[in-house]
Design a protein around this motif. Structure first.
Motif, PDB file in Angstrom:
ATOM      1  N   ASP A   1       0.849  -1.197   0.000  1.00  0.00           N
ATOM      2  CA  ASP A   1       0.000   0.000   0.000  1.00  0.00           C
ATOM      3  C   ASP A   1       0.880   1.241   0.000  1.00  0.00           C
ATOM      4  O   ASP A   1       2.106   1.143  -0.053  1.00  0.00           O
ATOM      5  N   PHE A   2       0.248   2.389   0.076  1.00  0.00           N
ATOM      6  CA  PHE A   2       0.966   3.668  -0.011  1.00  0.00           C
ATOM      7  C   PHE A   2       2.005   3.820   1.105  1.00  0.00           C
ATOM      8  O   PHE A   2       3.072   4.364   0.905  1.00  0.00           O
ATOM      9  N   GLY A   3       1.665   3.323   2.298  1.00  0.00           N
ATOM     10  CA  GLY A   3       2.569   3.471   3.436  1.00  0.00           C
ATOM     11  C   GLY A   3       3.849   2.676   3.282  1.00  0.00           C
ATOM     12  O   GLY A   3       4.878   3.027   3.841  1.00  0.00           O
TER      13      GLY A   3
ATOM     14  N   GLY B   1     -18.994  -4.223   6.107  1.00  0.00           N
ATOM     15  CA  GLY B   1     -19.586  -4.560   4.827  1.00  0.00           C
ATOM     16  C   GLY B   1     -18.812  -3.888   3.707  1.00  0.00           C
ATOM     17  O   GLY B   1     -17.936  -3.061   3.963  1.00  0.00           O
ATOM     18  N   ILE B   2     -19.143  -4.266   2.477  1.00  0.00           N
ATOM     19  CA  ILE B   2     -18.456  -3.692   1.322  1.00  0.00           C
ATOM     20  C   ILE B   2     -19.378  -2.658   0.683  1.00  0.00           C
ATOM     21  O   ILE B   2     -20.526  -2.972   0.336  1.00  0.00           O
ATOM     22  N   ILE B   3     -18.891  -1.450   0.520  1.00  0.00           N
ATOM     23  CA  ILE B   3     -19.671  -0.385  -0.126  1.00  0.00           C
ATOM     24  C   ILE B   3     -19.580  -0.591  -1.634  1.00  0.00           C
ATOM     25  O   ILE B   3     -18.498  -0.468  -2.215  1.00  0.00           O
ATOM     26  N   THR B   4     -20.709  -0.927  -2.259  1.00  0.00           N
ATOM     27  CA  THR B   4     -20.681  -1.131  -3.706  1.00  0.00           C
ATOM     28  C   THR B   4     -21.233   0.085  -4.459  1.00  0.00           C
ATOM     29  O   THR B   4     -20.938   0.287  -5.619  1.00  0.00           O
TER      30      THR B   4
ATOM     31  N   SER C   1     -14.931   4.811   4.353  1.00  0.00           N
ATOM     32  CA  SER C   1     -14.628   3.869   5.428  1.00  0.00           C
ATOM     33  C   SER C   1     -13.846   4.551   6.543  1.00  0.00           C
ATOM     34  O   SER C   1     -13.728   4.021   7.646  1.00  0.00           O
ATOM     35  N   ASN C   2     -13.262   5.707   6.213  1.00  0.00           N
ATOM     36  CA  ASN C   2     -12.573   6.499   7.232  1.00  0.00           C
ATOM     37  C   ASN C   2     -13.496   7.649   7.637  1.00  0.00           C
ATOM     38  O   ASN C   2     -14.392   7.455   8.420  1.00  0.00           O
ATOM     39  N   ALA C   3     -13.270   8.829   7.070  1.00  0.00           N
ATOM     40  CA  ALA C   3     -14.189   9.935   7.335  1.00  0.00           C
ATOM     41  C   ALA C   3     -14.223  10.845   6.109  1.00  0.00           C
ATOM     42  O   ALA C   3     -15.273  11.244   5.653  1.00  0.00           O
TER      43      ALA C   3
ATOM     44  N   PHE D   1       4.404  16.955   4.312  1.00  0.00           N
ATOM     45  CA  PHE D   1       3.685  18.064   3.714  1.00  0.00           C
ATOM     46  C   PHE D   1       2.211  18.005   4.103  1.00  0.00           C
ATOM     47  O   PHE D   1       1.534  19.009   4.253  1.00  0.00           O
ATOM     48  N   GLN D   2       1.735  16.779   4.280  1.00  0.00           N
ATOM     49  CA  GLN D   2       0.328  16.565   4.583  1.00  0.00           C
ATOM     50  C   GLN D   2       0.011  16.689   6.076  1.00  0.00           C
ATOM     51  O   GLN D   2      -1.138  16.703   6.462  1.00  0.00           O
ATOM     52  N   MET D   3       1.058  16.698   6.909  1.00  0.00           N
ATOM     53  CA  MET D   3       0.807  16.764   8.342  1.00  0.00           C
ATOM     54  C   MET D   3       0.125  18.070   8.667  1.00  0.00           C
ATOM     55  O   MET D   3       0.598  19.119   8.297  1.00  0.00           O
TER      56      MET D   3
HETATM   57  C1  LIG Z   1      -1.383  11.400  -0.173  1.00  0.00           C
HETATM   58  C2  LIG Z   1      -2.559  11.099   0.711  1.00  0.00           C
HETATM   59  C3  LIG Z   1      -3.386  12.153   1.094  1.00  0.00           C
HETATM   60  C4  LIG Z   1      -4.490  11.919   1.898  1.00  0.00           C
HETATM   61  N1  LIG Z   1      -5.272  12.972   2.265  1.00  0.00           N
HETATM   62  C5  LIG Z   1      -6.348  12.787   3.039  1.00  0.00           C
HETATM   63  C6  LIG Z   1      -7.182  13.874   3.423  1.00  0.00           C
HETATM   64  O1  LIG Z   1      -6.947  15.002   3.074  1.00  0.00           O
HETATM   65  N2  LIG Z   1      -8.268  13.606   4.193  1.00  0.00           N
HETATM   66  C7  LIG Z   1      -8.573  12.343   4.606  1.00  0.00           C
HETATM   67  O2  LIG Z   1      -9.585  12.173   5.274  1.00  0.00           O
HETATM   68  N3  LIG Z   1      -7.786  11.300   4.289  1.00  0.00           N
HETATM   69  C8  LIG Z   1      -6.683  11.499   3.526  1.00  0.00           C
HETATM   70  N4  LIG Z   1      -5.884  10.438   3.219  1.00  0.00           N
HETATM   71  C9  LIG Z   1      -6.202   9.138   3.795  1.00  0.00           C
HETATM   72  C10 LIG Z   1      -7.171   8.402   2.893  1.00  0.00           C
HETATM   73  O3  LIG Z   1      -8.447   8.988   2.955  1.00  0.00           O
HETATM   74  C11 LIG Z   1      -7.318   6.957   3.353  1.00  0.00           C
HETATM   75  O4  LIG Z   1      -6.056   6.349   3.380  1.00  0.00           O
HETATM   76  C12 LIG Z   1      -8.258   6.204   2.423  1.00  0.00           C
HETATM   77  O5  LIG Z   1      -8.612   4.995   3.055  1.00  0.00           O
HETATM   78  C13 LIG Z   1      -7.595   5.908   1.110  1.00  0.00           C
HETATM   79  O6  LIG Z   1      -8.555   5.513   0.156  1.00  0.00           O
HETATM   80  P1  LIG Z   1      -8.260   4.271  -0.791  1.00  0.00           P
HETATM   81  O7  LIG Z   1      -9.303   4.304  -1.834  1.00  0.00           O
HETATM   82  O8  LIG Z   1      -6.852   4.259  -1.228  1.00  0.00           O
HETATM   83  O9  LIG Z   1      -8.573   3.105   0.245  1.00  0.00           O
HETATM   84  P2  LIG Z   1      -7.740   1.783   0.635  1.00  0.00           P
HETATM   85  O10 LIG Z   1      -6.433   2.177   1.227  1.00  0.00           O
HETATM   86  O11 LIG Z   1      -7.696   0.872  -0.514  1.00  0.00           O
HETATM   87  O12 LIG Z   1      -8.700   1.212   1.763  1.00  0.00           O
HETATM   88  C14 LIG Z   1      -8.834   1.873   3.007  1.00  0.00           C
HETATM   89  C15 LIG Z   1      -9.767   1.131   3.954  1.00  0.00           C
HETATM   90  O13 LIG Z   1     -11.091   1.151   3.434  1.00  0.00           O
HETATM   91  C16 LIG Z   1     -11.552  -0.165   3.178  1.00  0.00           C
HETATM   92  N5  LIG Z   1     -12.299  -0.105   1.919  1.00  0.00           N
HETATM   93  C17 LIG Z   1     -11.859   0.276   0.702  1.00  0.00           C
HETATM   94  N6  LIG Z   1     -12.845   0.254  -0.194  1.00  0.00           N
HETATM   95  C18 LIG Z   1     -13.950  -0.167   0.466  1.00  0.00           C
HETATM   96  C19 LIG Z   1     -15.299  -0.407   0.082  1.00  0.00           C
HETATM   97  N7  LIG Z   1     -15.724  -0.199  -1.166  1.00  0.00           N
HETATM   98  N8  LIG Z   1     -16.159  -0.841   1.029  1.00  0.00           N
HETATM   99  C20 LIG Z   1     -15.759  -1.035   2.302  1.00  0.00           C
HETATM  100  N9  LIG Z   1     -14.501  -0.827   2.724  1.00  0.00           N
HETATM  101  C21 LIG Z   1     -13.610  -0.394   1.821  1.00  0.00           C
HETATM  102  C22 LIG Z   1     -10.301  -1.011   3.111  1.00  0.00           C
HETATM  103  O14 LIG Z   1     -10.568  -2.362   3.430  1.00  0.00           O
HETATM  104  C23 LIG Z   1      -9.416  -0.342   4.123  1.00  0.00           C
HETATM  105  O15 LIG Z   1      -9.766  -0.707   5.432  1.00  0.00           O
HETATM  106  C24 LIG Z   1      -4.773  10.622   2.379  1.00  0.00           C
HETATM  107  C25 LIG Z   1      -3.942   9.558   2.013  1.00  0.00           C
HETATM  108  C26 LIG Z   1      -2.857   9.783   1.186  1.00  0.00           C
HETATM  109  C27 LIG Z   1      -1.977   8.636   0.800  1.00  0.00           C
END
Ligand SMILES: Cc1cc2nc3c(=O)[nH]c(=O)nc-3n(C[C@H](O)[C@H](O)[C@H](O)COP(=O)(O)OP(=O)(O)OC[C@H]3O[C@@H](n4cnc5c(N)ncnc54)[C@H](O)[C@@H]3O)c2cc1C
Ligand SMILES: *[C@@H]1O[C@H](CO)[C@@H](O)[C@H](O)[C@H]1NC(C)=O
Ligand SMILES: *[C@@H]1O[C@H](CO)[C@@H](O)[C@H](O)[C@H]1NC(C)=O
Length: 397
Positions: free
Chosen positions: A65-67, A238-241, A185-187, A390-392
């Motif tokens: 992943d990105f990390g 659950g999975i968001i479709t 799934s986050n906020a 930069f994002q902190m």
């Molecule tokens: C450069 C960078 C900038 C960012 N900036 C912000 C920001 O400004 N604000 C902010 O809030 N966040 C930010 N993030 C964090 C980002 O919102 C989360 O890391 C987010 O989860 C990434 O989305 P993704 O599509 O890559 O998800 P993934 O990393 O692929 O998945 C994240 C989580 O969601 C779950 N998930 C994914 N898709 C689904 C689905 N369809 N249904 C159910 N669960 C699912 C996964 O299982 C996992 O637990 C940033 C991240 C990066 C790398």
């Protein structure tokens, strides 16, 4: 219908390690072959429109992943081409019962930092391949216009589609190359959150595949418990479709401002003042800037290389600085009024006077700003760590 949070989805490292050890021991204790071959072959019999991949290249890709800090190798990747592909796979795993120890993780754009979209020995669902729903904007009928999108859709695509109707989602993340399912799934937090709440507060309805493989719609009023669990549920409920995202009229231009502070209290006082004032700005955010490895210069060049104020030589003397970032949306004919208003608001703030940077950009340029600096940073050989520094930031919420 009652929905229970289940442990089928995703994994957290320590639990996972435990599961793995148990799985390993039970493999030895029972028939070794059962664990290694029977599960994949039963999966191969699933009737799918899309496909499951056991290909080493796909598995390796899904274990990153990105990390770039955790790597868990899955057993298979599901590339769904219909919602029932996801439902059938999950139902199948559910029917195997607890002893299979098989876990499932949805993967959006894989921009997690700690392996949240990975699963060791389990099945990763590649949500970006779920392109079964056309993006569909509805401007009439409802109290508010909305767009229906697939769970694996990128926010940048949703922006462009909505703009064709002069509309836009209301609440964003700083970075738009993330999926709807991933951020919901986050906020989903950025500088609009003080006004509209995070992205999860701007969703009207979701379609979910539950842990037992059912497909259900949910909203505040229908299956409310599931709706509120999935939003911000870290992929565990659950999975968001599909998601219905609320829209508002889109502006064409953005006045974009950054000012610096060395005093934390002055910084937060000004943020609070602006947040409590009605309609002062449309976007308010704060960053902490640590002067390390040229980051400060990078911050400036990512803002606007043409800005004459770039020439101003401001020295931080190694101190930690606080950056207040503001944006005011407008349309061309409102330019003069907006300039006056912004000037008035800025005149009440206590930032370091020589650090005022302002510019006017299109709405799309503003929203996609982090992607632009990402490209610049990568071309200069900058690392992910730079981007994350930069994002902190301190959110103004
Ligand atoms: C450069 C960078 C900038 C960012 N900036 C912000 C920001 O400004 N604000 C902010 O809030 N966040 C930010 N993030 C964090 C980002 O919102 C989360 O890391 C987010 O989860 C990434 O989305 P993704 O599509 O890559 O998800 P993934 O990393 O692929 O998945 C994240 C989580 O969601 C779950 N998930 C994914 N898709 C689904 C689905 N369809 N249904 C159910 N669960 C699912 C996964 O299982 C996992 O637990 C940033 C991240 C990066 C790398
Ligand atoms: C969910 O809602 C959508 C849009 O309103 C509808 O087309 C779909 O049939 C619904 N699905 C279920 C499982 O009820
Ligand atoms: C960053 O800090 C160093 C001292 O640690 C100082 O020499 C340099 O000028 C600072 N850079 C900026 C842009 O303020």
């Amino acid at each position: 219908m009652k929905h229970h949070p289940i442990s089928l989805f995703g994994q957290h490292n320590i639990f996972f390690l435990k599961f793995f050890i148990i799985l390993f021991l039970s493999c030895i204790a029972t028939r070794f072959n059962f664990c290694l071959s029977n599960i994949p072959s039963s999966l191969k019999t699933l009737p799918l429109v899309g496909h499951l991949s056991f290909d080493e290249l796909s598995l390796t890709k899904a274990s990153r992943d990105f990390g770039n800090r955790y790597q868990y190798h899955p057993m298979a990747i599901l590339y769904p081409n219909s919602v029932s592909d996801i439902a059938n796979t999950i139902k199948h795993i559910w029917n195997m019962g607890h002893s299979s120890h098989l876990t499932v993780a949805a993967r959006g754009h894989g921009h997690s930092l700690s392996g949240q979209a990975q699963t060791h020995g389990g099945i990763v669902i590649n949500m970006e391949s779920l392109k079964v729903y056309e993006m569909n904007v509805d401007v009439i009928g409802n109290d508010s216009p909305y767009i229906d999108v697939s769970g694996g859709e990128l926010w940048i695509n949703i922006l462009h589609e909505s703009l064709r109707y002069g509309l836009t989602p209301r609440s964003w993340t700083d970075y738009l190359h993330l999926t709807v399912g991933g951020t919901l799934s986050n906020a989903g937090v950025s500088g609009q959150a003080f006004k509209h709440g995070p992205q999860i507060s701007n969703v009207q309805q979701l379609e979910i595949v539950t842990g037992t493989g059912e497909v259900v719609n949910c909203s505040k009023d229908q299956n409310g418990e599931l709706f509120h669990s999935v939003l911000g549920g870290l992929g565990q409920f659950g999975i968001i479709t599909r998601a219905r995202i609320l829209l508002e009229p889109a502006p064409s231009m953005v006045k974009w401002i950054r000012v610096l502070y060395s005093d934390f209290t002055a910084f937060t006082n000004d943020q609070e003042r602006l947040i409590s004032e009605e309609n002062a700005f449309d976007y308010i955010e704060g960053f902490v800037i640590i002067n390390r490895t040229g980051l400060l210069n990078n911050w400036r060049s990512s803002f606007n290389p043409q800005d004459p104020l770039q020439a101003t030589h401001f020295k931080s003397d190694g101190k930690t600085l606080f950056c207040l970032e503001l944006a005011k949306y407008f349309n061309f004919q409102e330019m003069d009024i907006v300039n006056q208003e912004v000037e008035r608001h800025l005149s009440h703030l206590n930032y370091i006077q020589s650090t005022l940077f302002q510019t006017e950009v299109t709405y799309v340029e503003f929203l996609d700003r982090v992607h632009v600096s990402e490209i610049k940073l990568r071309s200069k050989g900058g690392t992910i760590e730079h981007l994350l520094l930069f994002q902190m930031k301190i959110f103004s919420t």
